[in-house]
Scaffold this motif. Structure first.
Motif, PDB file in Angstrom:
ATOM      1  N   ASN A 166       2.779   1.538  -3.344  1.00 17.58           N
ATOM      2  CA  ASN A 166       1.872   1.973  -4.407  1.00 17.58           C
ATOM      3  C   ASN A 166       1.639   3.482  -4.357  1.00 17.58           C
ATOM      4  N   THR A 222       0.829  -1.208   0.000  1.00 17.04           N
ATOM      5  CA  THR A 222       0.000   0.000   0.000  1.00 17.04           C
ATOM      6  C   THR A 222       0.862   1.257   0.000  1.00 17.04           C
ATOM      7  N   LEU A 254       0.384  -4.927  -6.382  1.00 16.19           N
ATOM      8  CA  LEU A 254       1.493  -3.998  -6.587  1.00 16.19           C
ATOM      9  C   LEU A 254       1.252  -3.157  -7.837  1.00 16.19           C
ATOM     10  N   PHE A 255       1.433  -1.860  -7.692  1.00 18.91           N
ATOM     11  CA  PHE A 255       1.211  -0.917  -8.791  1.00 18.91           C
ATOM     12  C   PHE A 255       2.265  -1.126  -9.877  1.00 18.91           C
ATOM     13  N   ARG A 278       2.649   5.684  -7.470  1.00 18.90           N
ATOM     14  CA  ARG A 278       1.563   6.318  -8.219  1.00 18.90           C
ATOM     15  C   ARG A 278       1.788   7.838  -8.327  1.00 18.90           C
TER      16      ARG A 278
END
Length: 485
Positions: free
Chosen positions: A391, A388, A457-458, A395
């Protein structure tokens, strides 16, 4: 009896208040635009008006810093959970009106910077944040009418990408000699008297000017508990500080852009072309807070003269250029600005010359260090919590840089993040590579996305890379439109 249907189009009381405040701001902005020499009075009543204070509270409550407290130890959450918001704002309004309000010293914290240095950050009390936000909402529409379009930092509807796009725009039109400058300790050294003089040039309400002075002189409490006065600068962290810094630094914008003003010899395309035929250069400043570049289509000598002019203007503000961060360069050497590297070069294969906008090495090292800090090899934390946080970092970083030539950097970042998390899990569980494959390999041989607790996972490579179009030729919309929907 059936209940009446809910009118989903009806506005809430808070929305009505916000619209009323926005209309008042638009009115003052229009007046300031119409008469550039007009001095505004009777503004203090707006600062302590219940509508302004309520909108200011909403802004402070939804700000990222709402979880922190000033020297009084009170947070936004404590006030809200106690149901004391109304009484809290009423107390602020009463103290402003009877003249008993005094800003508390800000709590100073040192924030680490790359290179081992630190940046002082001031944390005001919640009450001071609300008053600063209300004051900013009163002053900003007036001074926005005076600010030149060449500055982009901490201004409504303007962003770093607009500044980068303007540099790109003028680079493609021959402005390739650059003064890449940074002001040393800008927020700590701005002359208070000069800020107040520039505020007085537009504001004749002595109570408002006195409130600005009170915030400038509020003082700080250091991490060791020592009380210190503030005799220069606008403490970073205060809501009003960026506006006051822009008010002061607008003197630099006006000095450099004076030839572009109506009647100046660079104010028209014909005038600029005439100067070029005579062997004279034209110039343009692009500023984001205390970072700025001055571009010219002349020579290196023109940039050197401009640097001397800049040094003189800044000396009048109590500031000076940072020797280590200021340089004269041609765009073919490349310059770093706001995390980007801009360089005049040929397209791949030796084709057309263009201004390439890339991610700077420093920015890339920073995001890698962030990922490294979030994924230590011996961390006992839950994988879902780490993903989290990773990410969120990925992002924000990738969406900021998605307008650059970022494909290779994004691809490497995907590999780097994946490798850090896999290496951490191997160390944590004592896995060999066969066990990693059992965890992440599908039966068909493809790799699964790392997922834990429903959080995936981003993937930076899924962010669309696209150009950011220059908005200057069609004007950035006013933050204070004459009509409010």
């Amino acid at each position: 009896m059936q209940d009446a249907p809910v009118n989903s189009g009806a506005r809430t009381v808070m929305q009505d208040i916000t619209i009323r405040v926005a209309r008042t701001q638009a009115k003052y902005h229009r007046w300031a635009n119409t008469d550039r020499k007009m001095r505004f009075g009777d503004l203090f009543n707006l600062v302590c008006h219940p509508s302004y204070l309520l909108v200011a509270w909403e802004h402070v409550a939804h700000n990222k810093g709402a979880r922190t407290s000033g020297i009084d130890g009170v947070t936004v959450r404590q006030i809200a959970e106690a149901g004391q918001v109304g009484a809290f704002l009423a107390g602020i309004a009463a103290s402003l009106k009877d003249g008993s309000y005094r800003p508390a010293p800000v709590k100073r914290r040192l924030i680490p910077k790359p290179g081992g240095k630190s940046r002082p950050l001031g944390i005001p009390t919640v009450a001071d944040r609300v008053v600063q936000q209300s004051l900013r909402m009163v002053l900003e529409p007036i001074f926005e009418a005076d600010f030149l379009p060449v500055s982009y930092g901490f201004r409504p509807r303007r962003r770093a990408h607009d500044a980068i796009a303007e540099i790109h725009y003028y680079a493609t039109r021959g402005y390739r000699w650059v003064l890449d400058a940074d002001i040393e300790g800008c927020f700590d050294n701005i002359d208070h008297q000069l800020v107040l003089d520039r505020v007085r040039a537009r504001i004749k309400d002595k109570k408002v000017v006195g409130l600005v002075r009170a915030f400038l002189k509020a003082g700080v409490i250091t991490e060791l508990g020592e009380s210190r006065g503030t005799y220069a600068g606008t403490p970073q962290g205060g809501i009003i500080s960026p506006l006051l810094a822009n008010i002061a630094l607008s003197a630099l914008d006006e000095a450099i852009m004076a030839p572009w003003a109506p009647g100046g010899d660079q104010s028209t395309q014909t005038g600029r072309a005439t100067r070029r035929r005579k062997g004279l250069g034209n110039w343009r400043i692009v500023r984001y807070a205390d970072d700025f570049v001055i571009m010219t289509n002349g020579s290196r000598d023109d940039v050197q003269r401009l640097q001397e002019q800049v040094a003189g203007v800044l000396a009048g503000l109590g500031l000076r250029l940072s020797p280590s961060k200021t340089r004269i360069a041609h765009l073919s050497e490349g310059i770093d600005f706001l995390g980007f590297t801009l360089k005049w070069r040929k397209t791949r294969g030796g084709g057309k010359w263009h201004c390439a906008t890339m991610i700077s090495d420093k920015s890339f090292r920073t995001i890698k260090q962030t990922i490294r800090n979030l994924t230590p090899r011996r961390s006992p934390r839950r994988l879902a919590d780490v993903i989290t946080e990773v990410n969120a970092a990925l992002r924000g970083w990738t969406y900021y840089f998605r307008h650059a030539l970022a494909g290779r950097r994004f691809s490497f970042l995907r590999y780097y993040t994946w490798n850090r998390i896999v290496s951490w899990q191997r160390e944590l569980h004592r896995w060999n590579w066969t066990q990693v494959k059992r965890w992440l390999r599908r039966p068909d041989g493809s790799w699964r996305t790392i997922t834990a607790g429903g959080v995936a996972l981003f993937d930076p490579c899924k962010v669309r890379i696209e150009p950011y179009w220059y908005r200057g030729t069609r004007a950035i919309p006013s933050p204070y439109p004459t009509t409010t929907a």
